[in-house]
Design an enzyme around this catalytic site. Structure first.
Site, PDB file in Angstrom:
ATOM      1  N   GLU A  71       0.263  -3.021   4.908  1.00  0.00           N
ATOM      2  CA  GLU A  71      -0.879  -2.113   5.100  1.00  0.00           C
ATOM      3  C   GLU A  71      -0.809  -1.386   6.437  1.00  0.00           C
ATOM      4  OE1 GLU A  71      -3.651  -0.773   4.128  1.00  0.00           O
ATOM      5  OE2 GLU A  71      -3.970  -1.638   2.145  1.00  0.00           O
ATOM      6  N   ASP A  72      -1.485  -0.230   6.508  1.00  0.00           N
ATOM      7  CA  ASP A  72      -1.580   0.477   7.796  1.00  0.00           C
ATOM      8  C   ASP A  72      -3.028   0.589   8.266  1.00  0.00           C
ATOM      9  OD1 ASP A  72      -2.398   2.373   5.825  1.00  0.00           O
ATOM     10  OD2 ASP A  72      -2.017   3.987   7.250  1.00  0.00           O
ATOM     11  N   LYS A 128     -11.042  -1.925  -1.021  1.00  0.00           N
ATOM     12  CA  LYS A 128     -10.729  -2.658   0.197  1.00  0.00           C
ATOM     13  C   LYS A 128     -11.926  -2.519   1.149  1.00  0.00           C
ATOM     14  CE  LYS A 128      -5.957  -1.114  -0.445  1.00  0.00           C
ATOM     15  NZ  LYS A 128      -4.866  -0.251   0.033  1.00  0.00           N
ATOM     16  N   SER A 156      -2.237   0.599  -4.459  1.00  0.00           N
ATOM     17  CA  SER A 156      -2.826   1.792  -3.849  1.00  0.00           C
ATOM     18  C   SER A 156      -4.084   2.180  -4.602  1.00  0.00           C
ATOM     19  CB  SER A 156      -1.825   2.949  -3.902  1.00  0.00           C
ATOM     20  OG  SER A 156      -2.466   4.166  -3.582  1.00  0.00           O
ATOM     21  N   ALA A 157      -5.106   2.598  -3.857  1.00  0.00           N
ATOM     22  CA  ALA A 157      -6.354   3.029  -4.493  1.00  0.00           C
ATOM     23  C   ALA A 157      -6.230   4.450  -5.043  1.00  0.00           C
ATOM     24  CB  ALA A 157      -7.499   2.968  -3.481  1.00  0.00           C
ATOM     25  N   ASP A 189       0.891  -1.151   0.000  1.00  0.00           N
ATOM     26  CA  ASP A 189       0.000   0.000   0.000  1.00  0.00           C
ATOM     27  C   ASP A 189       0.939   1.214   0.000  1.00  0.00           C
ATOM     28  OD1 ASP A 189      -2.261   1.656   0.322  1.00  0.00           O
ATOM     29  OD2 ASP A 189      -2.065   1.622   2.502  1.00  0.00           O
ATOM     30  N   LEU A 190       0.423   2.386  -0.332  1.00  0.00           N
ATOM     31  CA  LEU A 190       1.285   3.575  -0.396  1.00  0.00           C
ATOM     32  C   LEU A 190       1.164   4.449   0.852  1.00  0.00           C
ATOM     33  CD1 LEU A 190       3.163   5.447  -2.070  1.00  0.00           C
ATOM     34  CD2 LEU A 190       1.112   6.462  -3.063  1.00  0.00           C
ATOM     35  N   ASP A 191      -0.048   4.904   1.115  1.00  0.00           N
ATOM     36  CA  ASP A 191      -0.233   5.861   2.202  1.00  0.00           C
ATOM     37  C   ASP A 191      -0.139   5.186   3.571  1.00  0.00           C
ATOM     38  OD1 ASP A 191      -0.663   8.436   3.133  1.00  0.00           O
ATOM     39  OD2 ASP A 191      -2.758   8.018   3.538  1.00  0.00           O
ATOM     40  N   LYS A 239     -11.131  11.340   7.357  1.00  0.00           N
ATOM     41  CA  LYS A 239     -10.134  10.276   7.123  1.00  0.00           C
ATOM     42  C   LYS A 239     -10.784   9.015   6.576  1.00  0.00           C
ATOM     43  CE  LYS A 239      -6.711  11.946  10.406  1.00  0.00           C
ATOM     44  NZ  LYS A 239      -6.310  11.919  11.798  1.00  0.00           N
ATOM     45  N   THR A 274       0.492  10.656   2.907  1.00  0.00           N
ATOM     46  CA  THR A 274      -0.166  11.710   2.119  1.00  0.00           C
ATOM     47  C   THR A 274      -1.434  12.221   2.798  1.00  0.00           C
ATOM     48  OG1 THR A 274      -1.363  10.061   0.820  1.00  0.00           O
ATOM     49  CG2 THR A 274       0.690  10.879  -0.122  1.00  0.00           C
TER      50      THR A 274
END
Length: 223
Positions: free
Chosen positions: A175-176, A151, A120-121, A13-15, A49, A21
């Site tokens: 993932e976070d 997700k 990433s979405a 995942d990215l964020d 969020k 971000t």
């Protein structure tokens, strides 16, 4: 349980994993709220969020009692304005915005021959990677436009493994967020959660922050 020796790839995942971000999204929404004359608050920021762009816009308008002031077309324009604000913030990013330890981890797994893909979405993910100077690390990126489900549906992680020509069982997903961990598990990959152990309790392993994510620590957890 999959053995560490069976792992051939990592699906990221990215964020919250490679960079953060969410701060930039917050700045971009704050700018839009100012433009609309809606008072910004911590409650409003927290409420945005993890929800979609249009739902976030509705929440801001509602907070200012302006939910009936704009046509659907105008709302689409306002959401586009927020994205323009966000992209301007992304364009200020540098490799200094990579989360602690993550560059060393990416170097290590690439040097040891593991395959990497990005799940990433975010449609802005390639732009973010370019600013972080990590484009070369991710020759394979799942195209969010190709996805039918978000997700916690496993689709994005299943595609992340497919892009690497690997069986999901040969991949670790990072993932976070709890929904992301659910997606990794449902795809049949080993899940690595970064953050709060209570929130990410469904993950196969949880690290409190990115600096602890190393191949040696992953091997310990999978041994």
């Amino acid at each position: 349980m999959t053995k560490f020796a069976d792992i051939k790839g990592f699906v990221f995942d990215l964020d919250g994993v490679i960079t953060d971000t969410s701060v930039l999204h917050g700045t971009a929404w704050h700018q839009l709220a100012d433009y609309l004359g809606v008072a910004w608050s911590k409650e409003l920021a927290d409420g945005l969020k993890g929800i979609s762009r249009m739902d976030s816009l509705e929440m801001i308008l509602k907070a200012g009692g302006k939910e009936n002031d704009y046509t659907p077309e105008q709302k689409v324009e306002l959401a586009a304005k927020k994205n323009t604000n966000y992209v301007a913030e992304v364009d200020k990013m540098t490799p200094a915005n990579i989360l602690p330890g993550m560059k060393a981890f990416l170097d290590d797994i690439r040097d040891k021959g593991y395959l990497l893909s990005l799940a990433s979405a975010s449609k802005n993910a390639p732009r973010v990677l370019a600013k972080l100077e990590l484009t070369d690390y991710f020759p394979e990126i799942v195209d969010p436009a190709s996805l039918k489900h978000g997700k916690p549906d496993p689709e994005i992680y299943t595609k992340g493994a497919q892009l690497l020509n690997l069986d999901p069982a040969q991949c670790v997903g990072l993932e976070d967020a709890a929904a992301g961990v659910q997606a990794i598990n449902a795809a049949g990959e080993t899940s690595l959660g970064i953050g709060d152990a209570t929130e990410l309790g469904a993950a196969d392993m949880v690290f409190a922050d990115t600096s602890l994510v190393t191949l040696a620590n992953i091997e310990k957890h999978m041994a």
